[in-house]
Enzyme design. Structure first.
Site, PDB file in Angstrom:
ATOM      1  N   ARG A  45     -15.104  12.397  12.838  1.00  0.00           N
ATOM      2  CA  ARG A  45     -15.933  11.056  12.592  1.00  0.00           C
ATOM      3  C   ARG A  45     -16.551  10.306  13.592  1.00  0.00           C
ATOM      4  NH1 ARG A  45     -11.649   8.782   7.837  1.00  0.00           N
ATOM      5  NH2 ARG A  45     -12.391  10.391   6.481  1.00  0.00           N
ATOM      6  N   ASP A  72      -3.025  -9.052   9.612  1.00  0.00           N
ATOM      7  CA  ASP A  72      -1.742 -10.032   9.595  1.00  0.00           C
ATOM      8  C   ASP A  72      -0.562  -9.117  10.283  1.00  0.00           C
ATOM      9  OD1 ASP A  72      -3.526 -11.436   7.922  1.00  0.00           O
ATOM     10  OD2 ASP A  72      -2.058 -11.577   6.288  1.00  0.00           O
ATOM     11  N   HIS A 127     -14.142   1.087   9.612  1.00  0.00           N
ATOM     12  CA  HIS A 127     -13.402   1.905   8.274  1.00  0.00           C
ATOM     13  C   HIS A 127     -11.934   1.845   8.830  1.00  0.00           C
ATOM     14  CE1 HIS A 127     -12.416   4.722   5.197  1.00  0.00           C
ATOM     15  NE2 HIS A 127     -12.136   5.468   6.226  1.00  0.00           N
ATOM     16  N   HIS A 179     -16.508   4.670  10.182  1.00  0.00           N
ATOM     17  CA  HIS A 179     -16.948   5.992   9.208  1.00  0.00           C
ATOM     18  C   HIS A 179     -18.430   6.325   9.399  1.00  0.00           C
ATOM     19  CE1 HIS A 179     -16.918   8.594   5.981  1.00  0.00           C
ATOM     20  NE2 HIS A 179     -15.600   8.478   5.884  1.00  0.00           N
ATOM     21  N   THR A 215     -18.014   8.720   0.592  1.00  0.00           N
ATOM     22  CA  THR A 215     -16.569   9.708   0.902  1.00  0.00           C
ATOM     23  C   THR A 215     -17.205  11.095   1.884  1.00  0.00           C
ATOM     24  OG1 THR A 215     -14.807  11.093   0.358  1.00  0.00           O
ATOM     25  CG2 THR A 215     -16.579  10.831  -1.144  1.00  0.00           C
ATOM     26  N   GLU A 216     -16.248  11.298   2.781  1.00  0.00           N
ATOM     27  CA  GLU A 216     -16.573  12.631   3.483  1.00  0.00           C
ATOM     28  C   GLU A 216     -16.623  13.920   2.693  1.00  0.00           C
ATOM     29  OE1 GLU A 216     -14.272  12.311   7.186  1.00  0.00           O
ATOM     30  OE2 GLU A 216     -14.383  14.622   7.348  1.00  0.00           O
ATOM     31  N   LEU A 272     -17.891   2.751   1.288  1.00  0.00           N
ATOM     32  CA  LEU A 272     -17.802   3.893   2.008  1.00  0.00           C
ATOM     33  C   LEU A 272     -18.369   4.978   0.925  1.00  0.00           C
ATOM     34  CD1 LEU A 272     -16.216   5.350   4.088  1.00  0.00           C
ATOM     35  CD2 LEU A 272     -14.596   6.137   2.173  1.00  0.00           C
ATOM     36  N   GLY A 280       0.771  -1.043   0.024  1.00  0.00           N
ATOM     37  CA  GLY A 280       0.126  -0.112   0.095  1.00  0.00           C
ATOM     38  C   GLY A 280       0.920   1.088   0.068  1.00  0.00           C
ATOM     39  N   GLY A 281       0.289   2.350   0.333  1.00  0.00           N
ATOM     40  CA  GLY A 281       1.048   3.553   0.516  1.00  0.00           C
ATOM     41  C   GLY A 281       2.303   3.683   1.272  1.00  0.00           C
ATOM     42  N   ALA A 282       2.141   2.727   2.558  1.00  0.00           N
ATOM     43  CA  ALA A 282       3.289   2.901   3.455  1.00  0.00           C
ATOM     44  C   ALA A 282       4.115   2.082   3.098  1.00  0.00           C
ATOM     45  CB  ALA A 282       2.522   2.521   4.783  1.00  0.00           C
ATOM     46  N   PHE A 324     -12.262  19.068   5.069  1.00  0.00           N
ATOM     47  CA  PHE A 324     -12.646  17.806   5.521  1.00  0.00           C
ATOM     48  C   PHE A 324     -12.793  18.131   6.893  1.00  0.00           C
ATOM     49  CE2 PHE A 324     -11.817  13.142   4.297  1.00  0.00           C
ATOM     50  CZ  PHE A 324     -12.191  13.280   3.059  1.00  0.00           C
ATOM     51  N   ARG A 338      -8.812   8.942  14.040  1.00  0.00           N
ATOM     52  CA  ARG A 338      -8.010   9.561  13.267  1.00  0.00           C
ATOM     53  C   ARG A 338      -9.085  10.770  12.262  1.00  0.00           C
ATOM     54  NH1 ARG A 338      -7.822   8.476   7.355  1.00  0.00           N
ATOM     55  NH2 ARG A 338      -9.266   6.919   7.452  1.00  0.00           N
ATOM     56  N   SER A 373      -4.500   9.778   7.225  1.00  0.00           N
ATOM     57  CA  SER A 373      -3.941   8.353   7.108  1.00  0.00           C
ATOM     58  C   SER A 373      -2.773   8.285   5.582  1.00  0.00           C
ATOM     59  CB  SER A 373      -4.891   7.436   6.537  1.00  0.00           C
ATOM     60  OG  SER A 373      -4.122   6.069   6.336  1.00  0.00           O
ATOM     61  N   LEU A 374      -3.452   8.839   4.883  1.00  0.00           N
ATOM     62  CA  LEU A 374      -2.456   8.976   3.491  1.00  0.00           C
ATOM     63  C   LEU A 374      -1.093   9.752   3.635  1.00  0.00           C
ATOM     64  CD1 LEU A 374      -4.965   9.426   0.355  1.00  0.00           C
ATOM     65  CD2 LEU A 374      -4.067   7.467   1.402  1.00  0.00           C
ATOM     66  N   GLU A 402      -1.335   1.942   8.444  1.00  0.00           N
ATOM     67  CA  GLU A 402      -2.296   1.673   9.365  1.00  0.00           C
ATOM     68  C   GLU A 402      -2.144   0.610  10.398  1.00  0.00           C
ATOM     69  OE1 GLU A 402      -6.302   1.324   7.253  1.00  0.00           O
ATOM     70  OE2 GLU A 402      -7.150   0.451   9.077  1.00  0.00           O
ATOM     71  N   GLN A 461     -12.138   2.995  14.219  1.00  0.00           N
ATOM     72  CA  GLN A 461     -13.068   4.016  13.564  1.00  0.00           C
ATOM     73  C   GLN A 461     -14.237   3.520  12.783  1.00  0.00           C
ATOM     74  OE1 GLN A 461     -11.410   6.995  10.422  1.00  0.00           O
ATOM     75  NE2 GLN A 461     -11.815   8.432  12.091  1.00  0.00           N
TER      76      GLN A 461
HETATM   77  C1  LIG Z   1     -12.701   3.387   1.495  1.00  0.00           C
HETATM   78  C2  LIG Z   1     -11.736   3.951   2.181  1.00  0.00           C
HETATM   79  C3  LIG Z   1     -11.498   5.194   2.003  1.00  0.00           C
HETATM   80  C4  LIG Z   1     -10.322   6.198   2.545  1.00  0.00           C
HETATM   81  N1  LIG Z   1     -10.167   7.299   2.363  1.00  0.00           N
HETATM   82  C5  LIG Z   1      -9.274   7.806   2.892  1.00  0.00           C
HETATM   83  C6  LIG Z   1      -8.799   9.478   2.548  1.00  0.00           C
HETATM   84  O1  LIG Z   1      -9.651   9.985   1.726  1.00  0.00           O
HETATM   85  N2  LIG Z   1      -7.723   9.911   3.131  1.00  0.00           N
HETATM   86  C7  LIG Z   1      -7.017   9.045   4.096  1.00  0.00           C
HETATM   87  O2  LIG Z   1      -5.992   9.606   4.591  1.00  0.00           O
HETATM   88  N3  LIG Z   1      -7.321   7.885   4.356  1.00  0.00           N
HETATM   89  C8  LIG Z   1      -8.288   7.268   3.690  1.00  0.00           C
HETATM   90  N4  LIG Z   1      -8.557   5.840   4.055  1.00  0.00           N
HETATM   91  C9  LIG Z   1      -7.660   5.179   4.811  1.00  0.00           C
HETATM   92  C10 LIG Z   1      -6.444   4.935   4.059  1.00  0.00           C
HETATM   93  O3  LIG Z   1      -6.747   4.515   2.710  1.00  0.00           O
HETATM   94  C11 LIG Z   1      -5.576   3.436   5.003  1.00  0.00           C
HETATM   95  O4  LIG Z   1      -5.727   3.631   6.076  1.00  0.00           O
HETATM   96  C12 LIG Z   1      -4.336   3.375   3.999  1.00  0.00           C
HETATM   97  O5  LIG Z   1      -4.369   3.397   2.659  1.00  0.00           O
HETATM   98  C13 LIG Z   1      -3.669   2.177   4.447  1.00  0.00           C
HETATM   99  O6  LIG Z   1      -2.658   1.989   3.863  1.00  0.00           O
HETATM  100  P1  LIG Z   1      -1.386   0.940   4.182  1.00  0.00           P
HETATM  101  O7  LIG Z   1      -0.135   1.331   3.407  1.00  0.00           O
HETATM  102  O8  LIG Z   1      -1.115   0.919   5.618  1.00  0.00           O
HETATM  103  O9  LIG Z   1      -1.904  -0.215   3.755  1.00  0.00           O
HETATM  104  P2  LIG Z   1      -2.763  -1.098   2.613  1.00  0.00           P
HETATM  105  O10 LIG Z   1      -2.680   0.034   1.559  1.00  0.00           O
HETATM  106  O11 LIG Z   1      -3.859  -1.465   2.957  1.00  0.00           O
HETATM  107  O12 LIG Z   1      -1.801  -1.983   2.310  1.00  0.00           O
HETATM  108  C14 LIG Z   1      -1.649  -3.369   2.827  1.00  0.00           C
HETATM  109  C15 LIG Z   1      -0.711  -4.092   2.056  1.00  0.00           C
HETATM  110  O13 LIG Z   1      -0.263  -5.141   2.883  1.00  0.00           O
HETATM  111  C16 LIG Z   1      -0.335  -6.223   2.232  1.00  0.00           C
HETATM  112  N5  LIG Z   1      -0.513  -7.360   2.968  1.00  0.00           N
HETATM  113  C17 LIG Z   1      -1.209  -7.424   4.147  1.00  0.00           C
HETATM  114  N6  LIG Z   1      -1.120  -8.840   4.808  1.00  0.00           N
HETATM  115  C18 LIG Z   1      -0.011  -9.163   4.046  1.00  0.00           C
HETATM  116  C19 LIG Z   1       0.637 -10.668   4.273  1.00  0.00           C
HETATM  117  N7  LIG Z   1       0.329 -11.335   5.419  1.00  0.00           N
HETATM  118  N8  LIG Z   1       1.557 -10.938   3.560  1.00  0.00           N
HETATM  119  C20 LIG Z   1       1.756  -9.964   2.622  1.00  0.00           C
HETATM  120  N9  LIG Z   1       1.487  -8.890   2.367  1.00  0.00           N
HETATM  121  C21 LIG Z   1       0.248  -8.491   3.150  1.00  0.00           C
HETATM  122  C22 LIG Z   1      -1.469  -6.204   1.196  1.00  0.00           C
HETATM  123  O14 LIG Z   1      -1.370  -7.011   0.143  1.00  0.00           O
HETATM  124  C23 LIG Z   1      -1.395  -4.706   0.956  1.00  0.00           C
HETATM  125  O15 LIG Z   1      -0.528  -4.597  -0.245  1.00  0.00           O
HETATM  126  C24 LIG Z   1      -9.722   5.332   3.386  1.00  0.00           C
HETATM  127  C25 LIG Z   1      -9.837   4.086   3.584  1.00  0.00           C
HETATM  128  C26 LIG Z   1     -10.697   3.214   3.205  1.00  0.00           C
HETATM  129  C27 LIG Z   1     -11.151   1.758   3.204  1.00  0.00           C
END
Ligand SMILES: Cc1cc2nc3c(=O)[nH]c(=O)nc-3n(C[C@H](O)[C@H](O)[C@H](O)COP(=O)(O)OP(=O)(O)OC[C@H]3O[C@@H](n4cnc5c(N)ncnc54)[C@H](O)[C@@H]3O)c2cc1C
Ligand code: SF4
Ligand code: SF4
Ligand code: FES
Ligand code: FES
Lengths: 271, 607, 283
Positions: B315, B221, B381, B242, B258-259, B256, B22-24, B126, B416, B421-422, B406, B240
Site C-alpha cells: 500500500r 484511547d 487508514h 490506503h 477495497t483493495e 475506503l 472489535g475482533g481483537a 491481495f 501493514r 490486521s484481521l 491495532e 498507513q
Molecule cells: C474500511 C476499512 C477496511 C479494512 N479492511 C481490512 C481488511 O480487509 N483486512 C484486514 O486485515 N484489515 C482491514 N482493516 C483494518 C482492520 O479492520 C482494523 O485494523 C481492525 O479491525 C482493528 O480491530 P481492533 O479489534 O483492534 O479494533 P476495533 O475493531 O476498531 O475495535 C475497537 C474497540 O474499542 C472500543 N473502544 C475504543 N476506545 C474505547 C474506550 N476508551 N473505552 C471503551 N472502549 C473503547 C471501541 O468501541 C471498539 O469496540 C480495515 C480497516 C478499515 C477502516
C-alpha cells in the site's frame, strides 16, 4: 451547489420532547447524517445521535426520516426537494434515551436467547467442507448489519409493547433460518422458532423486507421458509403420514432440539 | 442530572477487563473466558459496531486452500518484506503460524466463508501477498468476523458493557494494574472496574486526520491510556495511507475503496489515461512485479508464469505513486486519480465480486462502477504504531496491562499488508486472553487494589469540561487538529512541516484546556468528544514527534527531505514514545530492533 | 379504510405502541407524508370488486358453460351441471345450490391462505398494519398464533388441492381445442380436434398464469427444494428450487394477473352462454 436546509429534529428524552426547527448549510452529495453533524458542531453540541462508520456498514445510525425507518448515513439529501423540510425522529419502537438515540437492548436480549451454531467434529484433516451453493442462503442473512430497522418497523412490537417478551422479531428470524439452513448444524430449532421466538405472530406483511438497507429478503427467504419448516413438523398431512410408514427426511432426523439461550449478559447503566 | 453532581457510581469486579469489542477484544475475551477467568468486555459503541465491521477484503492466513505451496514461512516472509523488515520478527512469525487455525476456528463458531470448488474456505489475492491467501466473504469479511465473535461471546455468557467508555486505568503502589474507570454514555454516570488484568483492544487513531477511512471511535484511547499508565508506544511514525479512498462527494471523502478492486482486475490511470504504476516499481520489488501491461494482465489468468501487476504492490508504494501523480497535475477533476474496473471486467463479474463497492458508489456518489472509472485518492487508514508489548504474551511494560489489535505495535513494522490486521486480531487476541487469565490465576487472593483517591481524581478529570470557564468548542478544536495532521503529518512529510505541526498541537493543547461543553451528562456527544480530544492530541503529538525524528523514508513514513531508506542506521531501531515527566507531553527514545534468529534470516537471503 | 390524514391526533390504540410511555413522544401515528394509503386502498377496491363479482357469479348457477368452454369458477362441475360441462361425473348432483359452491372452497382456500394474499388483505382490510411505520388501529394483536388464523398453516393442504385444480383447468383448456361433431350410434358425443377460438386463447393465457401462480407458491418452493439443507447433494431439486424461486419472486404479480384472467375467462364465457356475442374462431 450548497443551499440552506430546513430540518425538524426530535429533541427530548423519556420525559417528553418535541420537534425542533434547525436550518443548516448543506452541499452537494451530502447525506442526512452530514446535516445532523453540522447542526451538532455549530448549533447544538449536545445533540445525541448514534453513528460509527458513515458508510452503511455498521448499522448504528438508524432513525426515522420523514416517518420512514432509514439509515441516516445512506439517506442522500438529493432524495428530497431543496425546499422540503426533513424531519428526523428516533426509532419509535425502542425506549428513547435522548434525542435521536434509543435503547436497543431488546435486540441484544433476543440474540442471547437464540441457540447458536452447533457443529459436528471437523473432517480428518482439521478442515470443514461445505459447498458454495449450500452456504449461499445463509450468507444472504449474514449480510445483516444489525441496524434493527426491521425490528423497529415490525408492527408486532411497534404497535404492541406487550408482544415484546414473546417475539424475537425479523432480525432473529433470519438468524433462525440461517442456522436451520446451515449445511453442518446439528440442532433442530423449529420448536423454538414457533414457541419462544413467536414466528406465528408475524403476519408476513413484509415491512421488515421493505426497510432492510441490506436488501435481505427477510420475509420471502427466511420467515416464510421457517414457517414452512414448522409446518413440516406440525401440520403437513403427507409428512406425518410419511413418518408413520417410515419415510424420513434425512436432513432432519439426526438433529436434536435446541435449547433456548440465556439473556442478561449485556449490561446497561442503572437508571 | 446536572454536570457537577456525582451521581451513583457502579462498581464491578472481574479477573480480566477487555477494553474494546472489535475482533481483537472479542477474541481476547473468549480466550480469557475459556481459560477460566471471569471476563467482561467494555466498549464505546454498541456490540458489533466496532471498526472491525468495516474490514472488507479478507483475513490473511496461509491455509493453502488455493495454493498448496503456501505455508507460514512464505507468509512470514511477505509480512516482513511488506513491513520493510522493521517488524517484530517473533510477532510476524506467530501470526503466520497461527492464523490458519484461528480462521478455521471462526468456522466452528458459525462463520460462512466463501468456498473453493472443493468446499474449502476460498482465498483471494491481495497486495504484497505472494499467494492468494485472504479468506473472505464477498467484500464484507470484517462483518462476518465480528458477528461470529459477537455471537460466540454472547453464547459463552461473557458480560458486555456497551456504550461505556474507559477514561482511566488504575494501578496499585507496586505499579501493577488494578482496574479501570469509565462512564456510561447513556447516563453519563461513572463506573469502576476492579481487575488485575486489563487488555486494551481499542483500535486506531485515524480520526486525528481529516481524510480517513476511520470512524469517530478511532481517537487513540488505548494508545493514550497505556502511555498514561506508564507503557511505551513504538513505531508511531508509521501511519498507513490506503491508496484508494473515495474523493468525491466531499461528505464521503476518505471512505475506503477495497483493495479487492485491484485484486480482481482494477487498474490505476491518470488524467492522461496512462497506467502509471509501471513508472513507480521500486528496486525492492522489481523481481516479482510485471513490467509490461501484457504480463500484468496475463497474471490474472496465469499466476504461475507471470509476475503480479504493479497495482498490487504494498500500500505505501501505491499511495505514494498516486500522490505524486496528483501533485504533478495529472489528477482527476476532484483531485484524485482513476481506478478503472469498468473497462476490464463485465458488469456481472463486478456486481458479484464487489457488491458493496457497487452499492457504495451507486448510493453515495451516483457512480456506476460497472460503467465508469472511480475517482480515488489516498486516505488515512491504519496505524502501525502502538503499545509496545511482549510478542508471546502481549503484556506491556506495565504488569497486568495487555494490548492487542491495532492499538498494539510491532507486528506490522513500517507498513501493514492488507489482510494481516484481521489475522493479527485473532492470533494475538487469543494469546493475550490466555496470558491475562493465567496471570490472574497466579495471583490468588493477592490482588492489586484500587486507591479511592485515584477514583476521585478520575471522576474530577472526567467532568472537568463542564466546569471550565472559557469558550472553546471541542468540535472546532477537533476540526483544526484534523486539518493540521492532514496537511503537515500526512503521506509526504518534511522536517519544517513536522515542526510546525508540533507547534500547532501545542497551541491546540492550550485551547483544549478552555473547552466547554453545553448540556448535561446524558448521552452528550460534545462531552464525549471533549474527553476523546485529550487522547487525540497526545497521540498526534507522538506521531509528529516520531516522524520528525526518523530521518529516512520507509513504509508508511515518507520524508521529502530524506527520501532514501537507510538500512544501516534506521533499519536497526525502533522509536519509542513515552509520557514525559510532567505528564503533559511525550518524549522519545530509541531501542534496537529485536534480532531475528538465523533460521528465520535465511528466508531473506536471496533478495 | 385507513385515514388519509397523516397528522391524526393520538388515538387510544396508539398507547399500546408508538404512543407508549417509553417511546419517543412524537405525538402522531405516522410522520410519513407520502401517499402510503394508496397501495392498501387500491388493493381494497380491487379485491372488493372481485369478491362482489365472484360471489355473484358463483351463486348465479347459470351461463357458465358454452361448448367447449367451461368457466374456471365451475370447474370441475360436480353438481347438477348443464349438459357437456361435467367431464368428471356428477357425484353431487343432489346439491341444490350452484355447482360452483361445491368446489370453490379449494381455490378460495388456496388464495385466502396464500402468503401474498395474506399480506395484501391484512394490510388493506385489517389495517394490520395499513402501511409500514403507520400505527395500526388495534389495541391488541396475536398474529397467526390462535384460532382462526392458526389455520393459515393449512396453506400446504390447499396447495396440494390447487395442483389438482390446476390439472383440471389444464384439461379444460386442452379440450377447448376440440369440438363436438355429433353423437355416435350409442348416443355418445363424438369430437374432433383442431378447434381454436378466442375463448381457447383466453383459457390458455389463464391456465399459464394459474400455473405461474401455483408453482411460484412458497409452499411449493419449500417442498421442491427449500426444505433441504444440502442443495449440493440434490442437484435436480436444487435446479427446480432456483427455477421456482424465480417464479416466486414474481408471486404477487401472478397472484393479481391470474385473478384478473380467471374473472376475464368467466366473463367471456358468461357472455357467450348468454348469447351477447359469438366466439371469434381462428381455425
Ligand atoms: C474500511 C476499512 C477496511 C479494512 N479492511 C481490512 C481488511 O480487509 N483486512 C484486514 O486485515 N484489515 C482491514 N482493516 C483494518 C482492520 O479492520 C482494523 O485494523 C481492525 O479491525 C482493528 O480491530 P481492533 O479489534 O483492534 O479494533 P476495533 O475493531 O476498531 O475495535 C475497537 C474497540 O474499542 C472500543 N473502544 C475504543 N476506545 C474505547 C474506550 N476508551 N473505552 C471503551 N472502549 C473503547 C471501541 O468501541 C471498539 O469496540 C480495515 C480497516 C478499515 C477502516
Ligand atoms: S413480515 Fe412479519 S416480521 Fe416482518 S415486519 Fe411484517 S410482521 Fe414483522
Ligand atoms: S435484517 Fe436488514 S433491517 Fe434487519 S437488522 Fe439486519 S440489516 Fe437491519
Ligand atoms: S453510521 Fe454505520 S450504518 Fe450509518
Ligand atoms: S404462497 Fe401464494 S399460493 Fe402459496
Amino acid at each position: 451547489m450548497g443551499y440552506r436546509l430546513k430540518m425538524k429534529l426530535w429533541r427530548g428524552d423519556k420525559s417528553g420532547g418535541e420537534l425542533k426547527d434547525y436550518e443548516v448549510d448543506v452541499s452537494e452529495g451530502e447525506v442526512v447524517l452530514d446535516a445532523i453533524h453540522r447542526v451538532q458542531a455549530e448549533q447544538a453540541g449536545d445533540l445525541a445521535v448514534r453513528w460509527n462508520c458513515k458508510a452503511g456498514k455498521c448499522g448504528s445510525c438508524s432513525a426515522e426520516i420523514n416517518g420512514k425507518p432509514r439509515l441516516m448515513c445512506m439517506c442522500r439529501l438529493s432524495d428530497f426537494e431543496e425546499d422540503e423540510t426533513i424531519t428526523v425522529t428516533p426509532m419509535r419502537t425502542f425506549p428513547v434515551v435522548r434525542d435521536l438515540v434509543t435503547d436497543v437492548t431488546f435486540n441484544y436480549e433476543k440474540a442471547a436467547e437464540l441457540p447458536s451454531f452447533s457443529p459436528p467434529p471437523r473432517d480428518a484433516d482439521g478442515k470443514r467442507r461445505m459447498a458454495q451453493v449450500d452456504v449461499e442462503r445463509g450468507q444472504e442473512f449474514r449480510k445483516c448489519i444489525e441496524c434493527f430497522l426491521c425490528q423497529n418497523v415490525c408492527h408486532v412490537v411497534r404497535d404492541h409493547e406487550d408482544n415484546k417478551p414473546a417475539f424475537a422479531g425479523p432480525r432473529f428470524f433470519i438468524r433462525y433460518a440461517e442456522l436451520d439452513m446451515h449445511p453442518l448444524d446439528t440442532n433442530d430449532r423449529r420448536e423454538l422458532a414457533q414457541g419462544a421466538a413467536g414466528i406465528g405472530m408475524c403476519n408476513i406483511t413484509k415491512c421488515c423486507t421493505e426497510v432492510c438497507p441490506e436488501g435481505i429478503k427477510i420475509t420471502d427467504n427466511a420467515i416464510i421458509p421457517m414457517k414452512e419448516r414448522v409446518v413440516d413438523k406440525k401440520y403437513d398431512p403427507l409428512v406425518w403420514l410419511g413418518s408413520k410408514i417410515g419415510i424420513r427426511n434425512k436432513d432432519t432426523e439426526s438433529r436434536v432440539p435446541a435449547k433456548q439461550g440465556k439473556a442478561g449478559h449485556i449490561k446497561r447503566p442503572a437508571h | 442530572m446536572s454536570a457537577s453532581e456525582q451521581g451513583g457510581m457502579e462498581r464491578h469486579q472481574y479477573d480480566v477487563i477487555v477494553v474494546g469489542a472489535g475482533g481483537a477484544g472479542l477474541r481476547a475475551a473468549i480466550a480469557a473466558h475459556d481459560a477460566g477467568a471471569k471476563t467482561a468486555v467494555v466498549c464505546k459503541s454498541l456490540l458489533g459496531k466496532a471498526h472491525t465491521v468495516m474490514a472488507e477484503g479478507g483475513i490473511a492466513a496461509a491455509m493453502g486452500n488455493r495454493w498448496p505451496e503456501d505455508n507460514w514461512e512464505v507468509h512470514f516472509r511477505d509480512t516482513m518484506r511488506g513491513g520493510k523488515m522493521l517488524n517484530n520478527w517473533r510477532m510476524a512469525q506467530l501470526h503466520a503460524q497461527e492464523a490458519p487455525e484461528r480462521v478455521q476456528e471462526l468456522e466452528d463458531w458459525g462463520a460462512l466463508f466463501d468456498r473453493t470448488e472443493d468446499g474449502l474456505i476460498s482465498q483471494r489475492d491481495f497486495g504484497g501477498h505472494k499467494y492468494a491467501r485472504l479468506a473472505h466473504v464477498g467484500d464484507r469479511t470484517g462483518l462476518e468476523m465480528i458477528r461470529t465473535l459477537q455471537q460466540r461471546t454472547v453464547e459463552l455468557g461473557i458480560d458486555v458493557f456497551m456504550e461505556c467508555t474507559v477514561t482511566d486505568l488504575f494501578k496499585d503502589e507496586s505499579g501493577a494494574i488494578s482496574g479501570a474507570f469509565g462512564y456510561w454514555r447513556e447516563t453519563g454516570r461513572f463506573i469502576q472496574f476492579d481487575a488485575p488484568a486489563v487488555i486494551l483492544a481499542t483500535g486506531g487513531i485515524g480520526k486525528s486526520f481529516k481524510v480517513t477511512s476511520n470512524s469517530w471511535e478511532y481517537t487513540g484511547d488505548g494508545h493514550a491510556l497505556a502511555m498514561r499508565a506508564g507503557a511505551a508506544l513504538i513505531n508511531m511514525e508509521f501511519v498507513q495511507f490506503h491508496p484508494t479512498g473515495m474523493v468525491w462527494p466531499p461528505s464521503v471523502k476518505g471512505l475506503l475503496v477495497t483493495e479487492s478492486v485491484r485484486g480482481d482486475g482494477g487498474i490505476l490511470k491518470n488524467s492522461e489515461g496512462k497506467r502509471f504504476m509501471f513508472d513507480y516499481i521500486p528496486e525492492f520489488f522489481k523481481s516479482e512485479t510485471a513490467d509490461t501491461e501484457e504480463e500484468a494482465d496475463a497474471w490474472y489468468e496465469d499466476k504461475k508464469n507471470n509476475r503480479r501487476p504493479p497495482e498490487l504492490l504494498p500500500r505505501d508504494e501505491v499511495a505514494r505513486a498516486i500522490n505524486s501523480e496528483i501533485k504533478a497535475g495529472r489528477g482527476s477533476p476532484h483531485g484524485g486519480i482513476f481506478l478503472d474496473i469498468a473497462s476490464r471486467r463485465t458488469p456481472e463479474f463486478i456486481k458479484k465480486r464487489l457488491p458493496s463497492m457497487y452499492h457504495q458508489f451507486k448510493e453515495l456518489a451516483d457512480v456506476d462502477i460497472t460503467a465508469e472509472p472511480m475517482e480515488i485518492g489516498p486516505t488515512c487508514h491504519y496505524v502501525m504504531g502502538g503499545v509496545e508489548v511482549d510478542a508471546d504474551t502481549q503484556e506491556s511494560a506495565v504488569p497486568g496491562l495487555y494490548a492487542v489489535g491495532e492499538c498494539s505495535g510491532g507486528m506490522h513494522g513500517s507498513n501493514r499488508l492488507g489482510g494481516n490486521s484481521l489475522g493479527d486480531l485473532l492470533v494475538f487476541g487469543k494469546l493475550a486472553g490466555e496470558h491475562a487469565a493465567k496471570k490472574v490465576s497466579g495471583l490468588g487472593a493477592n490482588r492489586p487494589a484500587v486507591a479511592p483517591d485515584d477514583v476521585a481524581a478520575a471522576a474530577t478529570s472526567a467532568v472537568a469540561p463542564f466546569e471550565v470557564e472559557g469558550g472553546e468548542n471541542p468540535y472546532a478544536i477537533q476540526h483544526d487538529l484534523q486539518q493540521a495532521m492532514n496537511d503537515l503529518v500526512g503521506i509526504i512529510r518534511e522536517g519544517a512541516e513536522l515542526e510546525q505541526a508540533l507547534a500547532d498541537i501545542e497551541a491546540l493543547k492550550e485551547r483544549a484546556k478552555q473547552m466547554v461543553v453545553e448540556g448535561h451528562r446524558q448521552y452528550n456527544p460534545g462531552w464525549h468528544l471533549a474527553l476523546d480530544l485529550r487522547n487525540m492530541l497526545i497521540v498526534s503529538e507522538s506521531i509528529a514527534k516520531a516522524a520528525l525524528a526518523r530521518e529516512e523514508s520507509r513504509g508508511g513514513h515518507t520524508r521529502n527531505d530524506f527520501p532514501k531508506t537507510d538500512h544501516e542506521v534506521w533499519g536497526k531501531k525502533n522509536l519509542v514514545v513515552t509520557l514525559n515527566d510532567s505528564g503533559d507531553g511525550v518524549q522519545l527514545s530509541e531501542k534496537p530492533l529485536p534480532v531475528m534468529p538465523d533460521e528465520l534470516k535465511k528466508y531473506f537471503e536471496e533478495s | 379504510m385507513a385515514s388519509t390524514d397523516a397528522r391524526e391526533s393520538t388515538s387510544g390504540s396508539m398507547e399500546a405502541g408508538v404512543g407508549g410511555p417509553t417511546r419517543a413522544d412524537v405525538g402522531v401515528r405516522t410522520l410519513r407524508g407520502d401517499r402510503w394509503w394508496l397501495a392498501p386502498l387500491t388493493t381494497f377496491v380491487v379485491f372488493f370488486g372481485f369478491i362482489v363479482y365472484a360471489t355473484f357469479r358463483a351463486f348465479a348457477g347459470k351461463d357458465y358453460y358454452s361448448a367447449p368452454y367451461l368457466s374456471p369458477f365451475y370447474s370441475p362441475c360436480l353438481g347438477d351441471c348443464v349438459e357437456g360441462s361435467s367431464d368428471f361425473g356428477q357425484p353431487f348432483s343432489w346439491f341444490p345450490l350452484s355447482a360452483a359452491l361445491i368446489i370453490l372452497i379449494f381455490p378460495l382456500g388456496f388464495r385466502m391462505t396464500c402468503y401474498y394474499y395474506r399480506k395484501a388483505y391484512y394490510r388493506a382490510f385489517w389495517l394490520s398494519p395499513p402501511a409500514c411505520a403507520v400505527a395500526e388501529p388495534h389495541g391488541s394483536y396475536s398474529g397467526e398464533t390462535r384460532f382462526p388464523l392458526i389455520f393459515q398453516n393449512m396453506h400446504r393442504w390447499f396447495w396440494y388441492a390447487a395442483v389438482a385444480i390446476g390439472l383440471i383447468l389444464t384439461f379444460d383448456t386442452v379440450i377447448s381445442f376440440r369440438e363436438q361433431t355429433g353423437v355416435d350410434a350409442s348416443g355418445h358425443p363424438t369430437f374432433e380436434w383442431g378447434h381454436m377460438g378466442l375463448g381457447s386463447l383466453l383459457m390458455v393465457i389463464n391456465v399459464v398464469l394459474i400455473w405461474a401462480y401455483t408453482l411460484g407458491c412458497h409452499s411449493c418452493r419449500h417442498i421442491m427444494g427449500g426444505r433441504l439443507r444440502h442443495f449440493s447433494k440434490h442437484p435436480v431439486r436444487y435446479k427446480l428450487w432456483t427455477w421456482i424461486s424465480k417464479l416466486n419472486g414474481n408471486h404477487a404479480r401472478y397472484a393479481w394477473l391470474s385473478l384478473f384472467s380467471i374473472a376475464l375467462v368467466d366473463l367471456y364465457i358468461w357472455g357467450l352462454a348468454a348469447g351477447w356475442y359469438d366466439d371469434p374462431r381462428f381455425f
